[in-house]
Design an enzyme around this catalytic site. Structure first.
Site, PDB file in Angstrom:
ATOM      1  N   ASN A   1     -45.018 -39.015   9.456  1.00 37.51           N
ATOM      2  CA  ASN A   1     -45.779 -39.578  10.575  1.00 37.51           C
ATOM      3  C   ASN A   1     -45.316 -38.933  11.878  1.00 37.51           C
ATOM      4  O   ASN A   1     -44.379 -38.122  11.876  1.00 37.51           O
ATOM      5  CB  ASN A   1     -45.536 -41.098  10.662  1.00 37.51           C
ATOM      6  CG  ASN A   1     -46.371 -41.886   9.664  1.00 37.51           C
ATOM      7  OD1 ASN A   1     -47.480 -41.480   9.296  1.00 37.51           O
ATOM      8  ND2 ASN A   1     -45.848 -43.020   9.231  1.00 37.51           N
TER       9      ASN A   1
ATOM     10  N   HIS B   1     -54.802 -44.310   6.308  1.00 39.06           N
ATOM     11  CA  HIS B   1     -54.925 -42.954   6.866  1.00 39.06           C
ATOM     12  C   HIS B   1     -56.287 -42.335   6.539  1.00 39.06           C
ATOM     13  O   HIS B   1     -56.392 -41.152   6.228  1.00 39.06           O
ATOM     14  CB  HIS B   1     -53.824 -42.036   6.329  1.00 39.06           C
ATOM     15  CG  HIS B   1     -52.436 -42.418   6.745  1.00 39.06           C
ATOM     16  ND1 HIS B   1     -51.788 -41.854   7.810  1.00 39.06           N
ATOM     17  CD2 HIS B   1     -51.568 -43.326   6.243  1.00 39.06           C
ATOM     18  CE1 HIS B   1     -50.584 -42.375   7.945  1.00 39.06           C
ATOM     19  NE2 HIS B   1     -50.429 -43.290   6.994  1.00 39.06           N
TER      20      HIS B   1
HETATM   21  C1  HEM Z   1     -51.532 -42.048   2.828  1.00 43.44           C
HETATM   22  C2  HEM Z   1     -49.192 -45.309   0.149  1.00 43.44           C
HETATM   23  C3  HEM Z   1     -45.519 -45.279   3.286  1.00 43.44           C
HETATM   24  C4  HEM Z   1     -47.532 -41.518   5.528  1.00 43.44           C
HETATM   25  C5  HEM Z   1     -51.227 -42.966   1.863  1.00 43.44           C
HETATM   26  C6  HEM Z   1     -52.078 -43.308   0.755  1.00 43.44           C
HETATM   27  C7  HEM Z   1     -51.423 -44.207   0.005  1.00 43.44           C
HETATM   28  C8  HEM Z   1     -50.161 -44.453   0.635  1.00 43.44           C
HETATM   29  C9  HEM Z   1     -51.903 -44.850  -1.291  1.00 43.44           C
HETATM   30  C10 HEM Z   1     -53.467 -42.724   0.501  1.00 43.44           C
HETATM   31  C11 HEM Z   1     -53.321 -41.458  -0.311  1.00 43.44           C
HETATM   32  C12 HEM Z   1     -54.644 -40.837  -0.648  1.00 43.44           C
HETATM   33  O1  HEM Z   1     -55.587 -41.551  -1.004  1.00 43.44           O
HETATM   34  O2  HEM Z   1     -54.725 -39.577  -0.576  1.00 43.44           O
HETATM   35  C13 HEM Z   1     -47.987 -45.567   0.751  1.00 43.44           C
HETATM   36  C14 HEM Z   1     -46.966 -46.461   0.227  1.00 43.44           C
HETATM   37  C15 HEM Z   1     -45.945 -46.462   1.124  1.00 43.44           C
HETATM   38  C16 HEM Z   1     -46.314 -45.565   2.201  1.00 43.44           C
HETATM   39  C17 HEM Z   1     -47.074 -47.219  -1.078  1.00 43.44           C
HETATM   40  C18 HEM Z   1     -44.641 -47.192   1.104  1.00 43.44           C
HETATM   41  C19 HEM Z   1     -44.108 -47.724   0.046  1.00 43.44           C
HETATM   42  C20 HEM Z   1     -45.716 -44.229   4.130  1.00 43.44           C
HETATM   43  C21 HEM Z   1     -44.741 -43.728   5.051  1.00 43.44           C
HETATM   44  C22 HEM Z   1     -45.312 -42.657   5.678  1.00 43.44           C
HETATM   45  C23 HEM Z   1     -46.646 -42.500   5.156  1.00 43.44           C
HETATM   46  C24 HEM Z   1     -43.341 -44.286   5.224  1.00 43.44           C
HETATM   47  C25 HEM Z   1     -44.738 -41.741   6.708  1.00 43.44           C
HETATM   48  C26 HEM Z   1     -43.448 -41.612   6.918  1.00 43.44           C
HETATM   49  C27 HEM Z   1     -48.777 -41.350   4.981  1.00 43.44           C
HETATM   50  C28 HEM Z   1     -49.699 -40.325   5.423  1.00 43.44           C
HETATM   51  C29 HEM Z   1     -50.850 -40.478   4.655  1.00 43.44           C
HETATM   52  C30 HEM Z   1     -50.621 -41.593   3.762  1.00 43.44           C
HETATM   53  C31 HEM Z   1     -49.461 -39.294   6.512  1.00 43.44           C
HETATM   54  C32 HEM Z   1     -52.114 -39.650   4.744  1.00 43.44           C
HETATM   55  C33 HEM Z   1     -51.968 -38.412   3.879  1.00 43.44           C
HETATM   56  C34 HEM Z   1     -53.167 -37.525   4.043  1.00 43.44           C
HETATM   57  O3  HEM Z   1     -53.335 -36.976   5.154  1.00 43.44           O
HETATM   58  O4  HEM Z   1     -53.933 -37.388   3.089  1.00 43.44           O
HETATM   59  N1  HEM Z   1     -50.074 -43.700   1.785  1.00 43.44           N
HETATM   60  N2  HEM Z   1     -47.555 -45.050   1.941  1.00 43.44           N
HETATM   61  N3  HEM Z   1     -46.864 -43.470   4.221  1.00 43.44           N
HETATM   62  N4  HEM Z   1     -49.361 -42.095   3.988  1.00 43.44           N
HETATM   63 FE1  HEM Z   1     -48.470 -43.565   2.982  1.00 43.44          FE
END
Ligand code: HEM
Ligand code: NDP
Length: 494
Positions: free
Chosen positions: A128, A55
């Site tokens: 999402n 993202h």
């Molecule tokens: C961003 C991990 C599943 C939505 C991220 C980031 C990590 C991460 C490490 C970056 C955070 C940062 O540097 O600020 C994970 C892991 C998941 C997972 C380990 C599953 C075990 C999901 C799911 C969704 C999701 C299921 C949505 C339903 C997002 C969104 C961002 C993001 C929207 C961006 C947040 C922002 O705008 O700063 N994720 N994620 N992720 N993830 Fe996940």
């Protein structure tokens, strides 16, 4: 002398000359004592911070949630306490796979990360624009993301890796169907829905627990692009989502979404025919209808993109009294993963950055650490318990106990799971035009993928709906024999 402010170094020392470096003679060389130059170059070298591992490309804006309906029988969360209540928020949209400079108009899931600055701390709903996800066990998340990023040797994205992983992971079929459908390429961020995706819990004033899913339905209407339209946009503008969102907010055309919830009484989870904590499944509306909650409006652009959007840290672990987690394994892993990512990307005190700082009081006993610029309210109460009026716990905020059962083990999350019915349901509600787009988008995305992987994936489409597989095979101009396709072939398990 003008009355403009005096320019200084970061140490506050007045700067006399910001045009010419200090040299021995007019031709140089430079003098090491030119600290102003050294500071300037050193700062520039540190202007970039690590981009988000996923993202990375995003757009954000501030807004508010206004409550229009009473849901206090389900939750005591202050944000929902009365009709008319307004809570300020920040919403960051993103694409998942591309890097920080990626083009916006790409086929990808859109991140939907909300931070509500509530009276009882921040509530972050990090979802999402899809109600489901590609995997249901967090053990598979890094593998999945590796298939979305660059191949280690070619340094290009690999369609083979994506379809290999998806075809060996049938739980992905529902989300893959959404991604490849018309909604996989939204016309703009204003024209897409948002979902909390996971099941969360609500706790009311009587300490009753309900399971809940969050939905945000666009009031601009769903609008999408074909691949060809997306390519046209990217050819002229790589920042089309950012531009659209920024300009509409700037001219006062504020985008809005209707917030809705689906609510399941706690006990239903034991008997409902779908595992309500499986992130690859929705709760059909006919079983749990959507209940109106309020209106989300975005109405203010950030003043400084880096400070307010790049440094924004959304964290599923930020919940408030009246809202809780659920046993969803994916959610459980995310409770750890995000704060860990923020400590690496932004530093241990990331919650002190203005965009992340709660609007309500924050009282912790954390101490010291890199870049700590706040001090405790009392210098004697730096441990707990103490006799010096330091902040104390309050058991009024205890959640009711959650009954759990079963032996600790690694349970096969693929065993006995129906990965096909809901993907098929989605296929069956599509119009002929949408089905045509789905077939074409999949065929286009499969360019260069080895035939055995394509055939394995066709087997999954067939299980969801025979017409789904037949349509994709037609678009691929492949022979298709439903009786001669094994979805089990070539598992990664030995
Ligand atoms: C961003 C991990 C599943 C939505 C991220 C980031 C990590 C991460 C490490 C970056 C955070 C940062 O540097 O600020 C994970 C892991 C998941 C997972 C380990 C599953 C075990 C999901 C799911 C969704 C999701 C299921 C949505 C339903 C997002 C969104 C961002 C993001 C929207 C961006 C947040 C922002 O705008 O700063 N994720 N994620 N992720 N993830 Fe996940
Ligand atoms: P419903 O007919 O009550 O709901 C269908 C839902 O599908 C609507 O929310 C609609 O969104 C959404 N939808 C339509 N086209 C697409 C698409 N191309 N990609 C993603 N969503 C789309 O049926 P059910 O509740 O029984 O669900 C049937 C299928 O609809 C599910 O298997 C799931 O794939 C999908 N769906 C279900 C949701 C749920 O929470 N139940 C949520 C979103 C999708 P809209 O109202 O914006 O038009």
């Amino acid at each position: 002398m003008t009355n403009r402010p005096q320019m200084t170094t970061t140490g506050g020392n007045p700067i006399a000359d910001n045009q010419n470096s200090k040299t021995a003679g007019s031709r140089g060389p430079l003098l090491l004592e030119d600290y102003q130059l050294i500071e300037k170059l050193a700062h520039q070298n540190r202007e970039r911070i690590p981009e988000r591992a996923v993202h990375a490309k995003g757009s954000g804006a501030y807004g508010k949630l206004t409550i229009t309906h009473d849901i206090t029988k389900y939750t005591k969360a202050a944000i929902f306490s009365e009709i008319g209540k307004e809570t300020q928020c920040l919403l960051r949209f993103s694409t998942v796979a591309g890097e920080r400079g990626a083009a916006d108009a790409e086929r990808d899931v859109r991140g939907w990360a909300l931070k509500f600055y509530t009276d009882q701390g921040n509530w972050d709903l990090v979802g999402n624009n899809t109600p489901v996800f590609f995997v249901r066990d967090p053990m598979k998340f890094p593998d999945f993301i590796h298939t979305q990023k660059r191949h280690p040797r070619t340094n290009m994205r690999s369609a083979t890796a994506m379809w290999d992983f998806w075809s060996l992971s049938p739980e992905s079929l529902h989300q893959v169907t959404i991604l490849m459908s018309d909604r996989g390429l939204p016309k703009s961020l204003r024209h897409t829905n948002g979902y909390g995706s996971h099941t969360f819990s609500f706790i009311n004033a009587e300490r009753e627990r309900f399971w809940v899913k969050f939905h945000f339905k666009t009031l601009q209407g769903i609008e999408t692009m074909t691949n060809e339209e997306g390519e046209q946009v990217i050819a002229k503008d790589r920042e089309s989502s950012q531009r659209d969102l920024y300009e509409h907010i700037e001219k006062g055309d504020f985008p809005k979404w209707k917030m809705q919830i689906q609510v399941m009484p706690e006990k239903d989870a034991d008997t409902y025919h779908i595992n309500p904590f499986d992130l690859t499944k929705v709760w059909p509306h006919s079983d749990y209808p959507c209940i109106d909650v309020g209106i989300l409006e975005l109405n203010r652009n950030p003043e400084n993109y880096f400070q307010e959007i790049e440094q924004a840290a959304f964290n599923p672990s930020n919940i408030v009294p009246g809202i809780g987690f659920s046993p969803d394994k994916m959610l459980q892993a995310r409770i750890f993963s995000y704060a860990d990512a923020h400590r690496y990307r932004l530093g241990v005190w990331y919650e002190k950055l203005p965009v992340n700082l709660p609007k309500s009081e924050v009282n912790t006993y954390h101490m010291d650490g890199s870049m700590n610029f706040s001090k405790p309210s009392s210098s004697d109460a730096y441990y707990e318990p103490n006799s010096f009026n330091g902040p104390v716990e309050n058991h009024d905020f205890d959640e009711p106990p959650l009954a759990i059962s079963g032996d600790a083990d690694r349970y096969d999350h693929r065993e006995g799971n129906d990965d096909y019915t809901q993907a098929g349901n989605l296929f069956r509600i599509m119009s002929d035009d949408q089905k045509g787009q789905l077939f074409g988008n999949i065929a286009a995305a499969m360019g260069g993928v080895p035939e055995n992987i394509i055939r394995r994936q066709l087997g999954h489409f067939h299980k969801a709906d025979p017409a789904y597989a037949a349509g994709v095979a037609r678009a691929l101009e492949m022979d298709f024999d439903a009786n001669n396709i094994s979805v089990q072939e070539e598992s990664s398990a030995l």
